[in-house]
Design an enzyme around this catalytic site. Structure first.
Site, short mmCIF file in Angstrom:
data_model
loop_
_atom_site.label_atom_id
_atom_site.label_comp_id
_atom_site.label_asym_id
_atom_site.label_seq_id
_atom_site.Cartn_x
_atom_site.Cartn_y
_atom_site.Cartn_z
N ARG A 261 41.14 -4.60 -13.91
CA ARG A 261 41.73 -5.66 -13.11
C ARG A 261 40.60 -6.59 -12.67
O ARG A 261 39.44 -6.19 -12.59
CB ARG A 261 42.44 -5.09 -11.88
CG ARG A 261 43.56 -4.11 -12.21
CD ARG A 261 44.16 -3.53 -10.95
NE ARG A 261 45.25 -2.60 -11.24
CZ ARG A 261 45.11 -1.29 -11.41
NH1 ARG A 261 43.88 -0.75 -11.31
NH2 ARG A 261 46.14 -0.52 -11.68
N LYS B 204 43.16 0.16 -7.74
CA LYS B 204 44.45 0.03 -7.08
C LYS B 204 44.98 1.41 -6.68
O LYS B 204 44.93 2.35 -7.47
CB LYS B 204 45.45 -0.65 -8.02
CG LYS B 204 46.75 -1.04 -7.36
CD LYS B 204 47.61 -1.82 -8.32
CE LYS B 204 48.92 -2.23 -7.68
NZ LYS B 204 49.78 -3.01 -8.60
N HIS C 149 44.41 -11.24 -16.20
CA HIS C 149 45.02 -9.91 -16.30
C HIS C 149 45.51 -9.61 -17.71
O HIS C 149 45.72 -8.45 -18.06
CB HIS C 149 46.18 -9.80 -15.30
CG HIS C 149 46.51 -8.40 -14.91
ND1 HIS C 149 45.69 -7.61 -14.14
CD2 HIS C 149 47.59 -7.62 -15.21
CE1 HIS C 149 46.23 -6.42 -13.95
NE2 HIS C 149 47.39 -6.40 -14.60
N ARG D 78 43.51 -7.03 -19.61
CA ARG D 78 43.89 -5.63 -19.37
C ARG D 78 45.13 -5.26 -20.18
O ARG D 78 45.18 -4.20 -20.80
CB ARG D 78 44.14 -5.44 -17.86
CG ARG D 78 44.66 -4.06 -17.45
CD ARG D 78 44.73 -4.00 -15.93
NE ARG D 78 45.58 -2.92 -15.43
CZ ARG D 78 45.17 -1.69 -15.17
NH1 ARG D 78 43.91 -1.35 -15.40
NH2 ARG D 78 46.01 -0.79 -14.70
N HIS E 230 47.13 4.54 -14.22
CA HIS E 230 48.54 4.61 -13.82
C HIS E 230 48.89 6.02 -13.35
O HIS E 230 48.43 7.00 -13.94
CB HIS E 230 49.45 4.24 -14.99
CG HIS E 230 49.40 2.79 -15.35
ND1 HIS E 230 49.83 2.30 -16.56
CD2 HIS E 230 48.97 1.71 -14.64
CE1 HIS E 230 49.67 0.99 -16.59
NE2 HIS E 230 49.14 0.61 -15.44
N TYR F 53 54.05 -1.06 -22.36
CA TYR F 53 53.27 -1.59 -23.50
C TYR F 53 53.90 -1.22 -24.84
O TYR F 53 53.58 -1.83 -25.86
CB TYR F 53 51.82 -1.12 -23.42
CG TYR F 53 51.13 -1.66 -22.20
CD1 TYR F 53 50.81 -3.01 -22.09
CD2 TYR F 53 50.82 -0.83 -21.12
CE1 TYR F 53 50.21 -3.51 -20.95
CE2 TYR F 53 50.22 -1.33 -19.97
CZ TYR F 53 49.92 -2.67 -19.89
OH TYR F 53 49.34 -3.18 -18.76
#
Length: 303
Positions: A159, A184, A249, A252, A275, A284
């Site tokens: 990120r 994050k 972004h 990524r 994640h 994805y």
């Protein structure tokens, strides 16, 4: 009978009372915001998330005359959707902030929050570049600092906030790993350091000699700003003739999609991206072209 001289005096008194009321109201709002800020801080939210929540609340307070009303909150969300054309994700984030604000600063019952109506969650596909577009992006970026930042974001699936906070100690050349600290969700993770990325970092270091942050600002006291890197990305995307709408972004997103296209297991991609669940990473699969390219279009079967 009142003297005409009394009129200006009464006006002054009225203005003074009005100013006192406004000042009192402003102080009350500041105290209410501070309660929210302290709550989020104690819950371990990042400074960026806290700032986002506070800004949502400030915009709501400007709109509202009765900040602790569920009906007022619903009216505000309708305005965001209809007049300001905000995304559903933006509105849901605003609802989270408003709900917390009302909950902390009023006696509204918990069951009343069920009346806060949320827009249906949108399903938007990630904005992905092809490998050829990524290569063109790097080729047209002549500033070695900017180029290295873009390459690192793509190479490790970072990120923008993770790029600017990356330090020299986060690059482990012995194990060829990159450590992403407190990403994050306040989570650490690791990513691979490619040989090409290692060489790029060495070349970059020889030129700039950063002391702590890899990508220092002009004063060398902190990392580059997000705004700077976004500008760099958009300028390079324009030079590279990438006409579809992409953002920093997208590097990524492209990293994850290209790994999936090359056959990497989605569970490994999940770990590399940080994640919590594969359900997040599964988005994805909807933009990966590896399987689609094996499908023969029925039009091509026609003689």
């Amino acid at each position: 009978m009142n003297s005409s001289n009394d009129v200006p005096v009464k006006k002054v008194e009225a203005i003074s009372e009005r100013n006192a009321y406004l000042k009192s109201k402003e102080l009350e709002e500041l105290k209410a915001l501070e309660k929210v800020r302290r709550y989020l801080l104690q819950k371990g939210y990042s400074p960026k998330t806290i700032k986002t929540y506070i800004n949502h609340i400030k915009r709501y307070v400007l709109y509202s005359t009765d900040v602790f009303s569920i009906d007022t909150a619903n009216g505000y969300i309708v305005e965001l959707l209809e007049e300001k054309k905000c995304s559903h994700a933006y509105c849901n984030q605003a609802i989270n902030a408003i709900k917390l604000y009302i909950k902390i600063n009023s006696n509204v019952r918990e069951d009343q929050f069920l009346k806060l109506l949320r827009p249906k969650k949108e399903r938007k596909l990630p904005k992905v570049m092809s490998q050829q577009e990524v290569k063109r992006l790097f080729d047209v970026t002549t500033n070695i600092k900017h180029k290295t930042a873009l390459m690192l974001a793509y190479s490790c699936g970072l990120r923008i906030s993770e790029v600017i906070s990356m330090t020299l100690n986060d690059i482990d050349t012995d194990r060829m790993l990159v450590v992403i600290r407190q990403g994050k969700g306040r989570k650490d993770r690791i990513s691979t350091l490619s040989a090409k990325m290692h060489k790029q970092l060495v070349d970059y270091y020889q030129v700039y000699r950063p002391k702590h942050f890899i990508f220092e600002n002009t004063n060398r006291d902190r990392g580059l700003s997000e705004r700077t890197l976004q500008k760099v990305f958009h300028a390079s995307a324009e030079k590279a003739d990438i006409h579809k709408y992409v953002t920093f972004h997208s590097l990524r997103h492209s990293f994850a999609t290209h790994l999936l296209d090359s056959g990497v297991d989605i569970r490994y991609i999940q770990e590399l991206l940080g994640h919590s669940s594969t359900k997040t990473t599964e988005i994805y699969t909807h933009v990966s072209t590896a399987s689609l390219q094996k499908i023969i279009n029925p039009l091509d079967r026609l003689d």
